[in-house]
Design an enzyme around this catalytic site. Structure first.
Site: not given
Length: 194
Positions: A33, A37, A147, A182, A184
Site C-alpha cells: 500500500g 515503488k 525531503h 517534482d 512537491h
C-alpha cells in the site's frame, strides 16, 4: 528508417552522458500500500532499453555511498540508526523511530540502508564525474530524494542524495543552480542551504 540520433545532431556537439543504474534497485519494497515503488526505476530502464536509447548512454553501476559520504550532511546518529533498524527489530526502538521519523511514510524495510547507499552513490558519483568533466550530463533516476533532513527521514526519503551531490559540486564550482521539478517542495534541500 532514419538512424536514431543521440541527443545532438552534430557529432562534434555530442554530449557525454552517464546513466547510473543498478538492476537490483527495483527489488526494494517499502511495503504493501505504500506509494513509493522502486520497481518504477526498473520500468524506466526497460523503456530506455526498448527504445534502444542505452547506446546513447554510458551505463554505469552506482558505487555504494560510504558512511563518510552520507555523514557529510546527515548526523552520525541518524545514519547509524538506519544501518541497524529492520522490520524485525524496529519494535525494540520506538523512541528512535519517532526521533528519526521512521514510520508510516518512511518505513523500516528490508535492505533500507543498501537502497539508500545505491541511490546516494549514483548521485554523488555523477557529481564527481561532472566535476572532473568526464561527462557533460549525469542521470540517476533512483535519486532525487529531496525531503530527507539532516537528522530524520521525511516524505519517503531517507538520505538526501541531492544535498550530498550539491556539496560535491561545490568542491569545484562556486555556485550550483538546483532546479526541482517534482510537484512537491524540496524542503530537505532548502533547509540544508538556507
Amino acid at each position: 528508417t532514419p538512424e536514431l540520433v543521440c541527443f545532438m545532431s552534430s557529432s562534434s556537439m555530442k554530449k557525454k552522458v552517464c546513466y547510473y543504474y543498478d538492476p537490483e534497485v527495483g527489488n526494494y519494497y517499502y511495503g504493501q500500500g505504500h506509494p513509493m515503488k522502486p520497481h518504477r526505476i526498473r520500468m524506466a530502464h526497460n523503456l530506455l532499453e526498448s527504445y534502444d536509447l542505452l547506446k546513447c548512454l554510458e551505463v554505469v553501476g552506482p558505487p555504494r555511498a560510504s558512511w563518510s559520504s552520507m555523514t557529510a550532511f546527515h548526523t552520525d546518529e541518524y545514519i547509524q540508526f538506519m544501518r541497524f533498524v529492520t522490520p524485525d527489530n524496529q519494535h525494540e526502538h520506538t523512541r528512535q523511530l519517532r526521533r528519526f521519523n521512521i514510520g508510516e511514510d518512511c518505513p523500516a524495510f528490508d535492505g533500507l540502508m543498501n537502497f539508500c547507499s545505491v541511490y546516494t552513490g549514483g548521485s554523488v558519483a555523477g557529481a564527481i564525474r561532472l566535476n572532473n568533466k568526464t561527462n557533460d550530463i549525469a542521470i540517476n533516476w533512483a535519486g532525487g530524494l529531496h525531503h530527507a533532513k539532516k537528522g530524520e527521514a521525511s516524505g519517503f526519503c531517507y538520505v538526501n542524495d541531492i544535498v550530498l551531490a550539491i556539496l560535491e559540486l561545490l568542491k569545484v564550482h562556486q555556485r550550483v543552480l538546483y532546479i526541482d521539478i517534482d510537484i512537491h517542495h524540496g524542503d530537505g534541500v532548502e533547509e540544508a542551504f538556507y
